[in-house]
Design a protein around this motif. Sequence first.
Motif, short mmCIF file in Angstrom:
data_model
loop_
_atom_site.label_atom_id
_atom_site.label_comp_id
_atom_site.label_asym_id
_atom_site.label_seq_id
_atom_site.Cartn_x
_atom_site.Cartn_y
_atom_site.Cartn_z
N PRO A 1 7.65 -2.13 -11.76
CA PRO A 1 8.73 -1.81 -11.30
C PRO A 1 9.13 -1.35 -10.05
CG PRO A 1 8.30 -1.15 -13.44
CD PRO A 1 7.03 -1.17 -12.89
N ARG A 2 8.21 -0.57 -9.39
CA ARG A 2 8.45 0.26 -8.10
C ARG A 2 7.93 -0.60 -7.05
NH1 ARG A 2 8.46 3.26 -12.01
NH2 ARG A 2 9.81 4.69 -12.52
N GLY B 1 0.72 -1.21 -0.06
CA GLY B 1 -0.01 -0.10 0.09
C GLY B 1 0.91 1.31 -0.07
N PRO B 2 1.67 1.49 0.81
CA PRO B 2 2.52 2.78 1.07
C PRO B 2 3.48 2.78 -0.22
CG PRO B 2 2.48 1.60 3.03
CD PRO B 2 1.98 0.72 2.08
N ALA B 3 4.04 1.81 -0.55
CA ALA B 3 4.84 2.06 -1.91
C ALA B 3 4.05 2.27 -3.26
CB ALA B 3 5.51 0.58 -2.30
N LEU B 4 2.78 1.96 -3.44
CA LEU B 4 1.95 1.92 -4.75
C LEU B 4 1.34 3.35 -4.29
CD1 LEU B 4 0.48 0.83 -6.81
CD2 LEU B 4 -1.43 0.30 -5.43
N MET B 5 1.13 3.74 -3.04
CA MET B 5 0.68 5.32 -2.91
C MET B 5 1.56 6.36 -3.15
SD MET B 5 -1.81 5.11 0.42
CE MET B 5 -2.09 6.85 0.33
N GLY B 6 3.03 5.91 -2.82
CA GLY B 6 4.19 6.61 -3.35
C GLY B 6 4.42 6.73 -4.68
N ALA B 7 4.38 5.74 -5.32
CA ALA B 7 4.61 5.74 -6.89
C ALA B 7 3.63 6.69 -7.53
CB ALA B 7 4.59 4.23 -7.46
#
Length: 514
Positions: A437-438, A406-412
Amino acid sequence: MAHRVFSITFWPGLIAAALVAALTLGTLGAVALRAETFSALSYFDWLAVRFTVVQAFLSALFSVLFAIPAARALARRSFPGRELLITLLGAPFILPTIVAILGLTAVFGKSGFVSVVLSWAGLEPISIYGFHGVVLAHVFFNLPLATRLLLQGWGAIPAERFRLASSLHFGPKDVFRHIELPMLRDIVPGAFTVIFLICTTSFAVALTFGGGPKATTVELAIYEAFRYDFNLGKASLLALIQVLICALAVVLSLKFRVPQMGWGGLNRVVQRFDARTVPARILDLFWIVVVSLFLLAPLLAIALRGAAGITDLPASVWQAALRSLITALGSAALAILMSLALALSALRWRGLEIIGMSSIAASPLVMGTGLYIVLFAITDPADWALPITALVNAVMSMPFILRALGPALMGAERDYGRLSDSLGLTGLSRVRLVFLPRLRVPMGFSAGLAAALSMGDLGVITLFARPEAATLPLQIYRLMGAYRMDQAMGAALLLLGLSLTLFYIFDLWGKRRA
């Protein structure tokens, strides 16, 4: 930004949320319809309810109490192997429960190392079975978790506060009172409630070390109602009580802050002027050695005794290992797909992520009970043993995966959303070129975690599996019941190796070219 993501990425998340809701609320509804009145419960059933709460409370209490000096020692001492020891503190997340149980038996059992030492001193050997055995096993699993949570709390304290305390000539008691105690008041209640929740849903530990009217948990009582009496009404009522206990624990946990399980502060050693005295050094050394021996001795026992027994494993163990491997891979794939779909949909509606996280308050054995009731009316539930096990394990691992994705996707989306909009990247193209990729690193870690957790699960499979269709953890439990301990140790070493290998391969895949 997020609302422009193509709608094709929203519907899979909606389907995944519906599936999670069906497995949590739907199975609970099936259980409620089949449940009997409370008068159907015997005196011993209510003893199981009391035992569940008491052992969970004491397990959480001891885990946190021992974690405080251990985390404090790790936070203010630098020594060779410190990072490795901290890494090993995360091992219980992927350590199969049945493996740890065998290791604890090898150390604390009647023929274990501790009993041998006691016999040399002319004392009676100890028994690990019963109430104290259940609490000991839960402390073994949750002491590392509590230590890591508290270690992050110490790592978050600014170093300037300790330097200021030194300039004000604070003694150890003053430092603890004015700097460390406020942090502990903030973190300890949340850590306690999380561990309490984990211990209320523990099944394999109670199945092995518990039993009898004085050491039976609610989940073990559900299993006994199934296997020995085949009383679905009583099992359903006990399942409702288990859900109520879990729900109360979750509501209680919402009142406290729970630190995230990350790496922030774990490798940071703060310069402590109050810890340079000889008594402080001796005290810290004592706790580091005690915790290290307590955690590593059972694993070392498995490695030593398992190496001798792994060459004499029957064919049934290797067949069970193959079933577990297939189930774990299927569970990991399903967990990643469902979690990714939910995380993508949560960019538009955060409520879907909350639905995905709801399984943290559920009991896998309660899910299994509901699914058994539903399937029993239309087919033989044993035919669906492995798919059901993979599905339930996938849903139970989703809260951990969503916290990683969740946090990685929102950051991307925050960093590249406007650029993607300007380039016309939407839907699957946006997912493939911008997000995946992210997300490779958290996806690899999450897939490894889900596979390892499923590989070592001994829960739902006990309700469904036929004798000839056991998974590796269930086969190990049967070898223990037949007193074939050497083969059980060998099979446990095989299970440990497979679990660690799966985690390592997926985690390495995520880190390569990330």
